[in-house]
Design a protein around this motif. Structure first.
Motif, PDB file in Angstrom:
ATOM      1  N   GLY A  59       0.784  -1.215   0.000  1.00 46.99           N
ATOM      2  CA  GLY A  59       0.000   0.000   0.000  1.00 46.99           C
ATOM      3  C   GLY A  59       0.819   1.270   0.000  1.00 46.99           C
ATOM      4  O   GLY A  59       2.049   1.252   0.126  1.00 46.99           O
ATOM      5  N   THR A  60       0.134   2.382  -0.112  1.00 45.64           N
ATOM      6  CA  THR A  60       0.768   3.700  -0.100  1.00 45.64           C
ATOM      7  C   THR A  60       1.045   4.122   1.347  1.00 45.64           C
ATOM      8  O   THR A  60       0.549   3.498   2.289  1.00 45.64           O
ATOM      9  N   TYR A  62      -0.254   6.241   3.072  1.00 41.31           N
ATOM     10  CA  TYR A  62      -1.495   6.530   3.795  1.00 41.31           C
ATOM     11  C   TYR A  62      -1.871   5.398   4.749  1.00 41.31           C
ATOM     12  O   TYR A  62      -2.457   5.625   5.808  1.00 41.31           O
ATOM     13  N   LYS A  84      -0.292  10.188  10.617  1.00 44.46           N
ATOM     14  CA  LYS A  84      -1.015   9.314   9.696  1.00 44.46           C
ATOM     15  C   LYS A  84      -2.159   8.599  10.408  1.00 44.46           C
ATOM     16  O   LYS A  84      -3.247   8.423   9.837  1.00 44.46           O
ATOM     17  N   SER A 100     -10.933   8.923   0.637  1.00 41.07           N
ATOM     18  CA  SER A 100      -9.504   8.661   0.823  1.00 41.07           C
ATOM     19  C   SER A 100      -9.114   7.319   0.218  1.00 41.07           C
ATOM     20  O   SER A 100      -8.090   7.196  -0.455  1.00 41.07           O
ATOM     21  N   ARG A 103      -9.163   7.524  -3.543  1.00 39.77           N
ATOM     22  CA  ARG A 103      -7.971   8.254  -3.998  1.00 39.77           C
ATOM     23  C   ARG A 103      -6.737   7.343  -3.992  1.00 39.77           C
ATOM     24  O   ARG A 103      -5.984   7.290  -4.956  1.00 39.77           O
ATOM     25  N   GLU A 104      -6.544   6.599  -2.909  1.00 38.12           N
ATOM     26  CA  GLU A 104      -5.379   5.725  -2.802  1.00 38.12           C
ATOM     27  C   GLU A 104      -5.480   4.532  -3.743  1.00 38.12           C
ATOM     28  O   GLU A 104      -4.461   4.052  -4.250  1.00 38.12           O
ATOM     29  N   ARG A 105      -6.678   4.051  -3.992  1.00 36.06           N
ATOM     30  CA  ARG A 105      -6.858   2.937  -4.930  1.00 36.06           C
ATOM     31  C   ARG A 105      -6.367   3.315  -6.323  1.00 36.06           C
ATOM     32  O   ARG A 105      -5.783   2.487  -7.031  1.00 36.06           O
ATOM     33  N   LYS A 107      -3.917   5.083  -7.059  1.00 34.02           N
ATOM     34  CA  LYS A 107      -2.453   4.996  -7.062  1.00 34.02           C
ATOM     35  C   LYS A 107      -1.968   3.545  -7.085  1.00 34.02           C
ATOM     36  O   LYS A 107      -0.865   3.257  -7.549  1.00 34.02           O
TER      37      LYS A 107
END
Length: 392
Positions: A59-60, A62, A84, A100, A103-105, A107
């Motif tokens: 994962g990122t 985040y 975080k 959120s 948004r991360e998905r 990436k």
């Protein structure tokens, strides 16, 4: 044409979920499925021995705090990690977590999956639930009556969980307890864990790292040093037996790391238990060690399934366990082990009985000589779920 399957977990610490996932991807048909594993926070040392057709990614930033509590982060004194964690908690409490995650998905997810599986209770359900996959599956491994990982954000999960096409629990009681809260009977079902028995047997042929005193009643515990595993109360029981001269020649060996590891090591030293309890830390191949022991012990407060029980049975190793959702579906009390009351006193009485009558172990071992774990029906049902793409 092969289907693309994504399994999502939050970390890869030692524990039952990592073991179950590892076995499952080893046994799924590589001619039918391309398999990826997304670990949201790359913490831990499991999921290293994956098949060649399985890819793993992470994962990122985040997600780096998702598997820590606020108090754990504060103790670590890492300001960036604390920020975080605060951000994730804020998102969860306000409902911004959906935006959120989406948004991360963007990436992380760079191809279309036919099936996405939230393979661990809790946060992974949000990650998959807020995605755009056409076939969403959630796997349940928790005993929701004793530990509900969604409890802090109940309203949020009550909105997300109905978005899944299938929800699979590892035992009947896991599904029952889950539905007492979420009432999703139409999309839930029970599928016991798949075990890669041949791989387990192969790994067991490796040389043991640790030796045991064969004159002892050697009792082994395998699992993370986490409060739910009940190691602290086991220590209390061992001290009581020792003080009463009822411990006999029993010796306890614990394999596993975790948040209580240092605390337990200190207890061994401070309370002079070195001669009766050994802590070996995390071990990459516990199967090579299991054959050296007389008995497996699970003093847990809660176990949803307890895959380690069946792993022990493969090696004809009986099990004593506290009464949990998991032990009730894996152990035949008095036949291949013993189920004791889930209390300090229950644990004390069962260990005392075993030490006084160790001949029971030989009978339990004899009853396990024909034990066999059959995956065929389980795999067939899992493949049907993967291939359907529609609600039950």
């Amino acid at each position: 044409m092969k289907k693309n399957i994504l399994f999502v977990v939050d970390e890869r610490e030692m524990g039952g979920v990592s073991v179950v996932l590892n076995d499952l991807v080893h046994t799924l048909d590589s001619n039918k499925y391309n398999i990826d594993i997304l670990v949201l926070h790359n913490k831990g040392n499991m999921l290293n021995d994956l098949p060649d057709h399985v890819d793993i990614f992470y994962g990122t930033p985040y997600f780096e705090a998702i598997d820590y509590t606020i108090s754990e982060v504060i103790k670590m004194k890492k300001f960036s990690l604390l920020m975080k964690k605060v951000r994730i908690v804020f998102d969860l409490k306000t409902g911004f977590i959906k935006q959120s995650i989406q948004r991360e998905r963007k990436k992380l997810i760079h191809k279309q999956y036919d099936v996405e599986v939230a393979f661990k209770d809790g946060f992974t359900a949000l990650f998959v639930g807020y995605g755009n996959c056409m076939n969403k599956i959630h796997w349940l491994h928790c005993s929701y009556k004793t530990f509900n990982p969604n409890a802090k954000y109940e309203n949020l999960f009550k909105k997300v969980l109905p978005l899944f096409d299938h929800i699979v629990g590892v035992s009947v009681n896991v599904v029952k307890e889950f539905n007492e809260i979420y009432h999703l009977e139409k999309i839930t079902e029970t599928i016991p864990v798949v075990m890669d028995v041949e791989r387990i047997k192969r790994l067991s042929q490796a040389s043991s790292i640790f030796s045991v005193n064969e004159d002892k009643l050697n009792i082994v515990l395998i699992g993370r040093c986490h409060p739910v595993k009940g190691y602290d109360r086991l220590f209390d029981v061992v001290i009581r037996l020792k003080d009463e001269n009822m411990l006999g020649n029993a010796h306890f060996t614990i394999f596993g790391d975790g948040p209580l590891f240092t605390h337990l090591k200190e207890r061994i030293s401070n309370e002079k238990l070195n001669d009766v309890i050994s802590m070996k830390g995390e071990i990459s191949n516990p199967y090579a060690e299991l054959r050296n022991y007389s008995l497996l012990l699970l003093p847990s407060f809660s176990e949803a399934f307890g895959i380690v029980v069946f792993e022990a049975f493969i090696f004809k190793l009986p099990v004593i366990a506290t009464k949990t959702t998991g032990s009730l579906v894996t152990i035949d009390d008095g036949e291949n082990g013993m189920i004791c009351e889930n209390s300090d006193e229950g644990l004390y009485q069962s260990l005392k009985q075993l030490i006084q009558h160790p001949d029971a172990i030989d009978q339990w071992k004899n009853n396990l000589k024909n034990f066999n774990y059959d995956n065929s029906k389980l795999l067939k049902r899992i493949e049907t779920i993967f291939d359907e793409g529609e609600k039950i």
